[in-house]
Design a protein around this motif. Structure first.
Motif, mmCIF file in Angstrom:
data_model
loop_
_atom_site.group_PDB
_atom_site.id
_atom_site.type_symbol
_atom_site.label_atom_id
_atom_site.label_comp_id
_atom_site.label_asym_id
_atom_site.label_seq_id
_atom_site.Cartn_x
_atom_site.Cartn_y
_atom_site.Cartn_z
ATOM 1 N N TYR A 18 -2.333 -6.429 0.556
ATOM 2 C CA TYR A 18 -2.418 -5.181 1.509
ATOM 3 C C TYR A 18 -3.958 -5.019 1.569
ATOM 4 O O TYR A 18 -4.542 -4.457 2.553
ATOM 5 C CB TYR A 18 -1.966 -4.042 1.081
ATOM 6 C CG TYR A 18 -0.366 -4.061 1.249
ATOM 7 C CD1 TYR A 18 0.100 -3.731 2.683
ATOM 8 C CD2 TYR A 18 0.472 -4.204 0.274
ATOM 9 C CE1 TYR A 18 1.300 -3.648 2.868
ATOM 10 C CE2 TYR A 18 1.987 -4.311 0.441
ATOM 11 C CZ TYR A 18 2.215 -3.809 1.942
ATOM 12 O OH TYR A 18 3.649 -4.081 2.161
ATOM 13 N N HIS A 19 -4.998 -5.580 0.661
ATOM 14 C CA HIS A 19 -6.339 -5.359 0.628
ATOM 15 C C HIS A 19 -6.875 -6.060 1.761
ATOM 16 O O HIS A 19 -7.799 -5.822 2.677
ATOM 17 C CB HIS A 19 -6.986 -5.643 -0.618
ATOM 18 C CG HIS A 19 -8.682 -5.466 -0.322
ATOM 19 N ND1 HIS A 19 -9.124 -4.108 -0.518
ATOM 20 C CD2 HIS A 19 -9.460 -6.254 -0.294
ATOM 21 C CE1 HIS A 19 -10.214 -4.244 -0.550
ATOM 22 N NE2 HIS A 19 -10.664 -5.302 -0.570
ATOM 23 N N GLU A 20 -6.167 -7.473 1.975
ATOM 24 C CA GLU A 20 -6.470 -8.263 3.156
ATOM 25 C C GLU A 20 -6.425 -7.448 4.512
ATOM 26 O O GLU A 20 -7.079 -8.027 5.595
ATOM 27 C CB GLU A 20 -5.991 -9.445 3.034
ATOM 28 C CG GLU A 20 -6.257 -10.315 2.164
ATOM 29 C CD GLU A 20 -5.642 -11.713 1.902
ATOM 30 O OE1 GLU A 20 -4.757 -12.128 2.634
ATOM 31 O OE2 GLU A 20 -5.707 -12.495 0.969
ATOM 32 N N LEU A 21 -5.538 -6.759 4.767
ATOM 33 C CA LEU A 21 -5.267 -5.938 5.854
ATOM 34 C C LEU A 21 -6.109 -4.657 6.232
ATOM 35 O O LEU A 21 -6.414 -4.233 7.100
ATOM 36 C CB LEU A 21 -4.001 -5.429 5.850
ATOM 37 C CG LEU A 21 -2.746 -6.478 6.087
ATOM 38 C CD1 LEU A 21 -1.154 -5.670 6.101
ATOM 39 C CD2 LEU A 21 -2.831 -7.247 7.256
ATOM 40 N N GLY A 22 -6.740 -4.539 5.107
ATOM 41 C CA GLY A 22 -7.774 -3.481 5.298
ATOM 42 C C GLY A 22 -7.225 -2.068 4.709
ATOM 43 O O GLY A 22 -7.888 -1.072 5.074
ATOM 44 N N ILE A 23 -6.488 -2.051 3.929
ATOM 45 C CA ILE A 23 -6.070 -0.919 2.932
ATOM 46 C C ILE A 23 -6.775 -1.033 1.641
ATOM 47 O O ILE A 23 -6.557 -1.570 0.693
ATOM 48 C CB ILE A 23 -4.365 -0.986 2.954
ATOM 49 C CG1 ILE A 23 -3.498 -1.197 4.123
ATOM 50 C CG2 ILE A 23 -4.078 0.214 1.896
ATOM 51 C CD1 ILE A 23 -2.183 -1.408 3.996
ATOM 52 N N GLN A 24 -7.689 0.035 1.747
ATOM 53 C CA GLN A 24 -8.753 -0.017 0.481
ATOM 54 C C GLN A 24 -8.164 0.640 -0.659
ATOM 55 O O GLN A 24 -8.265 0.187 -1.911
ATOM 56 C CB GLN A 24 -9.829 0.908 0.907
ATOM 57 C CG GLN A 24 -10.725 0.541 1.958
ATOM 58 C CD GLN A 24 -10.378 0.815 3.409
ATOM 59 O OE1 GLN A 24 -9.174 1.196 3.648
ATOM 60 N NE2 GLN A 24 -11.192 0.513 4.358
ATOM 61 N N ASP A 25 -7.162 1.548 -0.565
ATOM 62 C CA ASP A 25 -6.486 2.252 -1.734
ATOM 63 C C ASP A 25 -4.780 2.208 -1.508
ATOM 64 O O ASP A 25 -4.253 2.619 -0.674
ATOM 65 C CB ASP A 25 -6.829 3.768 -2.025
ATOM 66 C CG ASP A 25 -8.316 3.864 -2.352
ATOM 67 O OD1 ASP A 25 -8.835 3.005 -2.958
ATOM 68 O OD2 ASP A 25 -8.931 4.822 -1.653
ATOM 69 N N LEU A 26 -4.309 1.560 -2.780
ATOM 70 C CA LEU A 26 -2.977 1.434 -2.598
ATOM 71 C C LEU A 26 -2.298 1.932 -3.958
ATOM 72 O O LEU A 26 -2.735 1.652 -4.955
ATOM 73 C CB LEU A 26 -2.520 0.008 -2.464
ATOM 74 C CG LEU A 26 -1.063 -0.367 -2.126
ATOM 75 C CD1 LEU A 26 -0.322 0.328 -0.867
ATOM 76 C CD2 LEU A 26 -0.814 -1.880 -2.256
ATOM 77 N N THR A 27 -1.232 2.762 -3.766
ATOM 78 C CA THR A 27 -0.492 3.113 -5.052
ATOM 79 C C THR A 27 0.868 2.369 -5.061
ATOM 80 O O THR A 27 1.568 2.402 -3.915
ATOM 81 C CB THR A 27 -0.440 4.805 -4.968
ATOM 82 O OG1 THR A 27 -1.644 5.406 -4.984
ATOM 83 C CG2 THR A 27 0.236 5.170 -6.230
ATOM 84 N N VAL A 28 1.073 1.753 -6.123
ATOM 85 C CA VAL A 28 2.246 0.787 -6.278
ATOM 86 C C VAL A 28 3.123 1.434 -7.411
ATOM 87 O O VAL A 28 2.729 1.547 -8.493
ATOM 88 C CB VAL A 28 1.909 -0.562 -6.623
ATOM 89 C CG1 VAL A 28 3.134 -1.441 -6.753
ATOM 90 C CG2 VAL A 28 0.976 -1.109 -5.461
#
Length: 208
Positions: free
Chosen positions: A193-203
Motif C-alpha cells: 500500500y505504500h507504493e500506492l502513496g498511502i503513508q500511514d496504514l493500520t493493520v
C-alpha cells in the motif's frame, strides 16, 4: 473556512442581483467606483504574489497548498467583484439597461465556479472519502493480492482517506491462520500500500 465564505459571497451576490432587478436600482455612487478601483488594484497585487496558486483545479501535495489556494481564490474573487462593479458602472454610462443585474449575476456565477473545486476537495477530506488521487482499481488490485496469500484467510474493513491534502492514511483488517508468523504479512501489506502513496496504514490481525 474561506471556501464557505466565498460560496456565501456568491449566493449573496446572486440575491443582490435579484434585488436590483426587482427594485430596478441602477444608480452607482461615485465614491463606490473609486473604492472599487482602489480595491481592484490592491487585490491584483495580492493575486500576483499568489500567482502560483491561481489555477482553479490545483493538485494539493501538502496542507499548505490548500491554505494558499484558499487565500488566492479569496483575493481573486474580491477582484472579480470589484471589476464587476466597475463594468456595471461603465455599462450604465452607455445606457445599458439592467447592467448591474447582469454584472452581479456574472460575478456570482464566476465566484461559484472558482470555489467549487476547492469546496469539493475540502468536503471529501472532512467526510473521509476515498482519496481521488488513488484509483479504485489500484486499491482493488492490492486487496486481491493480499487475499491471495496462503497465510491470509480473509481481508475486510479496508478504508482509505486523506487526513490532510497529500497525506493518505488507511486501515485494514486481516484474518490469518493460527500460529503463522505475522511479521512477513505486515511487511508485505505495508510495502504494497505504500507504493500506492498511502503513508500511514493500520493493520489489524485476527487469528482463526
Amino acid at each position: 473556512m474561506l471556501q464557505l465564505f466565498l460560496l456565501f459571497m456568491s449566493f449573496s451576490l446572486a440575491v443582490e442581483a435579484l434585488h436590483a432587478f426587482i427594485q430596478d436600482e441602477s444608480e452607482h455612487k461615485h465614491y463606490l467606483i473609486v473604492s472599487a478601483v482602489t480595491n481592484l488594484l490592491v487585490n491584483l497585487i495580492g493575486v500576483w504574489f499568489f500567482r502560483n496558486y491561481a489555477r482553479i483545479n490545483l493538485v494539493y501535495r501538502k496542507a499548505e497548498d490548500m491554505n494558499y489556494h484558499s487565500v488566492c481564490l479569496h483575493v481573486l474573487a474580491d477582484s472579480i467583484r470589484s471589476a464587476g462593479l466597475i463594468l456595471a458602472s461603465w455599462l450604465l454610462t452607455l445606457g445599458v439597461k439592467n447592467a448591474e443585474v447582469l454584472c452581479l449575476g456574472l460575478v456570482s456565477a464566476t465566484v461559484f465556479f472558482l470555489v467549487m473545486p476547492l469546496f469539493r476537495t475540502t468536503g471529501g477530506i472532512l467526510l473521509q472519502m476515498a482519496p481521488p488521487r488513488i484509483p479504485s482499481s489500484a486499491l482493488s488490485k492490492c486487496w486481491r493480492q493480499v487475499s491471495s496469500r496462503e497465510d491470509v484467510s480473509e481481508v475486510s474493513q479496508a478504508r482509505f482517506w486523506e487526513l490532510v491534502p497529500g497525506h493518505v492514511i488507511g486501515s485494514i483488517s486481516l484474518q490469518v491462520k493460527e500460529g503463522v508468523d505475522d511479521r512477513p504479512i505486515l511487511q508485505y501489506v505495508h510495502d504494497l500500500y505504500h507504493e500506492l502513496g498511502i503513508q500511514d496504514l493500520t493493520v489489524q490481525i485476527d487469528y482463526t
